[in-house]
Every structure is written in structure tokens, then in C-alpha cells.
Scaffold this active site. Structure first.
Site, mmCIF file in Angstrom:
data_model
loop_
_atom_site.group_PDB
_atom_site.id
_atom_site.type_symbol
_atom_site.label_atom_id
_atom_site.label_comp_id
_atom_site.label_asym_id
_atom_site.label_seq_id
_atom_site.Cartn_x
_atom_site.Cartn_y
_atom_site.Cartn_z
ATOM 1 N N PRO A 166 1.244 41.848 4.581
ATOM 2 C CA PRO A 166 0.347 41.328 3.538
ATOM 3 C C PRO A 166 -0.375 42.485 2.835
ATOM 4 O O PRO A 166 -0.821 43.419 3.514
ATOM 5 C CB PRO A 166 -0.644 40.464 4.320
ATOM 6 C CG PRO A 166 0.037 40.140 5.613
ATOM 7 C CD PRO A 166 0.941 41.301 5.907
ATOM 8 N N ASP B 286 -4.079 55.880 8.563
ATOM 9 C CA ASP B 286 -3.025 54.900 8.266
ATOM 10 C C ASP B 286 -1.641 55.546 8.299
ATOM 11 O O ASP B 286 -0.733 55.064 8.977
ATOM 12 C CB ASP B 286 -3.229 54.271 6.877
ATOM 13 C CG ASP B 286 -4.229 53.133 6.903
ATOM 14 O OD1 ASP B 286 -5.042 53.087 7.834
ATOM 15 O OD2 ASP B 286 -4.185 52.288 5.982
ATOM 16 N N ALA C 283 2.914 52.119 4.710
ATOM 17 C CA ALA C 283 4.202 51.741 5.298
ATOM 18 C C ALA C 283 5.326 51.837 4.263
ATOM 19 O O ALA C 283 6.433 52.296 4.568
ATOM 20 C CB ALA C 283 4.115 50.332 5.873
#
Ligand code: PMV
Length: 319
Positions: A101, A152, A111
Site C-alpha cells: 500500500p 527504509d 521497495a
């Protein structure tokens, strides 16, 4: 040239959000149940140098050369080409998809960058090692966030738990072993909540009462350290009470919400070992530590009290 596929997981903050802004350590873990995926394939009919990028989920289809310089997809591909000193790649098509999401604190931007860097470099015959993927993905993160911490891209590149601490003169970013797998449920309140607003509110509250907030941050930092020890010792069930304690601190910092409270309470009542909000708070996601045989009951409880979505992720054993 055969087509090449690469993927990368999402991430959640397990411990230490907000306190991390004030120099205390935080822990993030990969979320492997959701993924970004990049597929790079040859486009034999096209002229050399032409790279077509397709991202159907965001309705994007464009040639690399036509994208603006601050486009994150363009940035990732360009960084890979520069690093490999390739000025004219073979004609190809890059297709990007993601089940992560977006704008939910789950690391979707990082990602996509990691999957793209891996697939593109492998297609070009020079798969980049993880340390280079991580460094280049960090450069792309700067487009998303301005001053990213680096947590991240690191947790997503290495797909293992990361211990992070902001420090003058260079942040501490360490991956560490997790010898026992554990299961976490992630549930979305469905309430959008910009992280920056919650971070700003905490800053104002800290300015009004520094001793109180410093003490809360200290305790959150101690919980992150204790959590790392428990994970490294192969005792992830010990994370439950630590999560509950971290949630209580986040409540005191003023970043919980009625929706988050409802989900956290429902998870605990349904048998979760511990539960807390994750990320900026006020809305967004909460997480619950569960035994494998509780996944169904706790998920149903979360959906029953209004979670917009709930999914399970396992933090796999890593030596
Ligand atoms: O919601 P996320 O995953 O972007 O996490 C925000 C974490 C904060 O500590 C609240 C802010 C930050 O920059 O670390």
C-alpha cells in the site's frame, strides 16, 4: 537477453518511532507478505538506448528519456546506468508492480527502487551487490522524503531486522540476526495520517515540556535495545510486553487515536502477545505480535472492529 525479475519487501517500524527523531534507537523489520516487483525484458524492435517504463498501478507508461529528472523511477535507472558506466543500454521494457500500500508507512517507494535496481542491473549483465543497491536506493529516497534517515532502504535491501540510531556525523544502521521466526499482523485504521503532522505535534509538545518528553524518549530507546536483545537471543515472544510498553509511551506522546486504540485493544483481547501503533500514528497502521495459530482469530477481531485491511507477515529466521 532473457527477462529478469526482482522483488523487494515492504517494512514496518517495530519499536522506537518518534523517539528516533530525537536520537534514540529504533527497529524496523521487513514485511515480506507485500512486495514490489520489477521485470526487465528486451524490446528487440526498438532502437538501442530506448527504455520503456510501465507502472500500470500508477497509470504510468513513458520512455526513460521523457521523464523529468526528479522522477524516482528515472532516478533509480539513471543511477544504475551511471554506476555501471553504461551510456546506451540495450532497448528494453521495465515493468513495475507492487502490492505494498502506498503512503502507509510501509516503504513502498524504497521497495520499488530496490526491485528496479536489482532487475535492471541483472538485465544489463552486472547484478549490483546489496551495498550498492542500498546506497543507490538511498539516493532515490531523497526525492521522496528530502532528508531520509536511510532506515527504509536498508531494511528493504537486506530484508532483515535493522537497528537504527540518528547520530551526529553519521547514523548508526546495523542489521542483526533473528534466529527464530516470528509473526506480526499489520492492520490499517483506514485513517490517512501524514507522518509530518504527527512529528510536528510531538515537537511542539516536547518544546513545551522537554523533561517529560525526554524521559518518554529515553524509555522508548531502552525498549528498542531490549527488543534487539530478545530477537538476537531467539526469544521473539518477549517482544509482546515490550510492544505494549512502547504503545503506552506513544499514547503519552499524544500520537494514538480512538481508531488505533480500538484495534490495539481488539488484538490484545483476541490473544495477541502484544500490540502497538506503528509509524507516525494518529491513523495509519498498527501491528500485533501473534502466535501462528492466532493469526486467524486476531485478524478477524481486527476486521470486526473496523480495520480497513489486515495482513500477516513473518520475520524469517536469519543467521
Ligand atoms: O510512518 P513511517 O514508517 O514513515 O515512520 C515514521 C517514523 C517517525 O519516527 C514518526 C518519523 C521519522 O522520521 O522517523
Amino acid at each position: 537477453m532473457p527477462a529478469v525479475t526482482a522483488s523487494a519487501p515492504g517494512k514496518i517500524i517495530l519499536f522506537g518511532e518518534h523517539a528516533v527523531v530525537y536520537g534514540r534507537p529504533a527497529i524496523a523489520v521487513p514485511v515480506t507478505q507485500v512486495k514490489a516487483r520489477a521485470v526487465v525484458s528486451a524490446a528487440p524492435g526498438s532502437a538501442a538506448g530506448q527504455v520503456l517504463i510501465e507502472a500500470p498501478s500508477i497509470h504510468q507508461q513513458a520512455y526513460l528519456a521523457d521523464l523529468p529528472a526528479d522522477d524516482p523511477l528515472k532516478k533509480a535507472l539513471t543511477l544504475a546506468l551511471e554506476h555501471l558506466q553504461i551510456s546506451r543500454p540495450p532497448a528494453c521494457k521495465v515493468r513495475i508492480g507492487s502490492t505494498i500500500p502506498v503512503a502507509a508507512g510501509l516503504g513502498s517507494g524504497a521497495a520499488v527502487s530496490v526491485a528496479l535496481l536489482r532487475a535492471f542491473s541483472a538485465f544489463l549483465g552486472h547484478p549490483l551487490p546489496d551495498d550498492v543497491v542500498n546506497a543507490l536506493a538511498f539516493e532515490v529516497e531523497k526525492l521522496h522524503h528530502g532528508t531520509p534517515s536511510g532506515i527504509d532502504n536498508t531494511v528493504i535491501t537486506y530484508a532483515r531486522p535493522v537497528f537504527f540510531q540518528r547520530r551526529e556525523g553519521g547514523n548508526l544502521i546495523e542489521t542483526f540476526p533473528s534466529p527464530q521466526p516470528f509473526t506480526v499482523l499489520v492492520a490499517d485504521t483506514g485513517v490517512p495520517s501524514p507522518t509530518a503532522a504527527a512529528v510536528g505535534d510531538v515537537r511542539r509538545a516536547w518544546q513545551q515540556d522537554p523533561p517529560r518528553y525526554e524521559a518518554l524518549f529515553d524509555r522508548a530507546g531502552e525498549l528498542a535495545r531490549a527488543a534487539r536483545k530478545a530477537i538476537e537471543a531467539g526469544k521473539p515472544h518477549e517482544l509482546g510486553p515490550l510492544m505494549d510498553a512502547n504503545h503506552a509511551l506513544l499514547q503519552e506522546m499524544g500520537v494514538s487515536s480512538p481508531e488505533l486504540e480500538r484495534l490495539v485493544q481488539a488484538a490484545r483481547t483476541a490473544g495477541a502477545l502484544g500490540a502497538k501503533l506503528s509509524g507516525g500514528g494518529r491513523g495509519g497502521n498498527m501491528i500485533a505480535l501473534v502466535e501462528a495459530d492466532q493469526v486467524e482469530a486476531v485478524s478477524q477481531a481486527l476486521l470486526g472492529v473496523g480495520a480497513a485491511r489486515a495482513f500477516m507477515t513473518r520475520v524469517e529466521a536469519q543467521g
